[in-house]
Design an enzyme around this catalytic site. Sequence first.
Site, PDB file in Angstrom:
ATOM      1  N   CYS A 187      -8.090  -3.077  -4.356  1.00 53.06           N
ATOM      2  CA  CYS A 187      -6.665  -2.724  -4.459  1.00 53.06           C
ATOM      3  C   CYS A 187      -5.809  -3.984  -4.523  1.00 53.06           C
ATOM      4  CB  CYS A 187      -6.231  -1.906  -3.247  1.00 53.06           C
ATOM      5  SG  CYS A 187      -6.057  -0.164  -3.598  1.00 53.06           S
ATOM      6  N   CYS A 247       0.856  -1.192   0.000  1.00 48.44           N
ATOM      7  CA  CYS A 247       0.000   0.000   0.000  1.00 48.44           C
ATOM      8  C   CYS A 247       0.892   1.242   0.000  1.00 48.44           C
ATOM      9  CB  CYS A 247      -0.897   0.032   1.238  1.00 48.44           C
ATOM     10  SG  CYS A 247      -1.824  -1.473   1.559  1.00 48.44           S
ATOM     11  N   ARG A 251     -12.792  -1.475  -0.919  1.00 44.30           N
ATOM     12  CA  ARG A 251     -11.682  -0.809  -1.611  1.00 44.30           C
ATOM     13  C   ARG A 251     -10.380  -1.570  -1.394  1.00 44.30           C
ATOM     14  NH1 ARG A 251      -9.202   0.864  -5.184  1.00 44.30           N
ATOM     15  NH2 ARG A 251      -8.308   2.927  -5.508  1.00 44.30           N
ATOM     16  N   HIS A 273       1.192   5.064  -1.617  1.00 39.47           N
ATOM     17  CA  HIS A 273       0.563   6.073  -0.756  1.00 39.47           C
ATOM     18  C   HIS A 273       1.463   6.629   0.341  1.00 39.47           C
ATOM     19  CE1 HIS A 273      -3.129   5.564  -2.934  1.00 39.47           C
ATOM     20  NE2 HIS A 273      -3.023   4.256  -2.791  1.00 39.47           N
TER      21      HIS A 273
END
Lengths: 278, 109, 124
Positions: free
Chosen positions: A239, A192, A235, A196
Amino acid sequence: MKQTTWMLTCLGMLAFSADALSLSPEQERLNRVQAVQQKYPDIKFEDYVYGALAFSPDAKAQYENMMAFPPFESEIDKGRQLWETPFNNGKRYADCFPGGGRNVAGNYPYYDETMKKVVTFEMALNQCRANNGAAPYKQADMNTMGLLTAYARTLSDGMLMNIKVKGSGALAAFESGRHFFYQRRGQLNFSCASCHVDHVGEILRTEYLSMLPGQTTHWPAFRGGDYALFTLQRRYSACNQLVRAVPMEIGGEEYNNLEYFHSYLSNGLPLKSSVFRK
Amino acid sequence: MNSCRIAICLLVGSGLVMGAAGHGARAAESGSKPVLSTEATEALARAESGVALATAKKALWTTAASALAQAQEAAKHQDNAAVMKYAAVAAEQASLGMAQADGPLTSQH
Amino acid sequence: MGKPLAIVTAVSLSLLLAAAFISPARAAEAPQPEPTGQELAFDNRKGNCLACHAMPGEPKAVTNTNIAPPLIGMAARFPDRRKLYGQIWDATRANPDTAMPPFGKNGILTDAEINKVVDYVYGL
């Protein structure tokens, strides 16, 4: 033999010290916020809730326009009906939460010392159903749980995210979520954080990459041209699939711990539910 | 009239020959190779256990899962070559997923 | 209809019938046309280079990305072709924290596909 034991002891101590060195939740949050502030000094902290929109005034203006008359208003109304319909015993969801369910969502997820696990808002809604003789909703079902949260969470709009991590059990759950966030997964080998944390505000083909702080404040969202309803964990699942990892169960322990870590990193930021996102 | 009969006969005849040939081929397939080869069976078993391990480790890739599904589908048709091919991909992708789960975290610097 | 003509018609119909039987199998076995290096580079199921790399010298490349270095002057930047191949095969070797997928190591592209992409990228 003796030597081996000695080496193993050393390795064990190393592992222990590495673990002890991992940042406190608050230090981790501050580090991530400061990194964004350094890279984008012009973006205000409270605007992190807009995620990718914070980097594009045009996209943000379009979003504001759409949110003045959301095309998915009728869906939120379906959620309101679910929320307001009494159970067979005459009680309602509002009876399960302090303040009738107003300004509560920012306290979720929390770590429950008795159950020894993270409790999300969706789990609390299902607990409310169980306490009133109703079967739990499947958390992955957007037509029931999704719609219910699409209304229930709006009752907490404006509340600041307020996640607490206290005690060893809570810290272990936080660490498990933290590990998930930074662990590479899927054939494409992204964590992730690869996007991000490491590439915040940069453009992936055509889309800005949102910053970690603020990411959990605007859920559920109605996404894309068909305004498909996505809870936060849906979500996550999408992802994971994009990086070619088989998703975890929506409502399962892995995603609950991830949501716990992830939500803590949004502490101090205002919630707003049932918004539009690309 | 006569020529038409000949034509029809030829058509029907060729159809019968084709049908028989097709049937023969199928019979030969299920007759001489009624089950999967030992090699393919073993490859499939390895892929299945690899995918099960990666699943338990919460490290399964979609590529491993879909290759295993293709191998299992090929096994239903006794297609040894396809079973071997997809099972190898599934086993490799499963082990890569497990190795990845033990790898270092990103963004720690 | 004359006799010979009828027989010819019947035979050709039979052949057509035979062809109809055989062709589906043939079609299934017929290899897809091989994608070019550029197609592999652009395809978002394959190389997907444009997700992270701009190609300032390539008018067909449509992207706004600014994540990774633009692909330009590659032959000068990678005098050793093997180094470029290695970077695409597994970029984490040179930089453990990289976001670039290890295309070869993880089997996203085959070795032959990587070679085609390298050839294409080398010309940028």
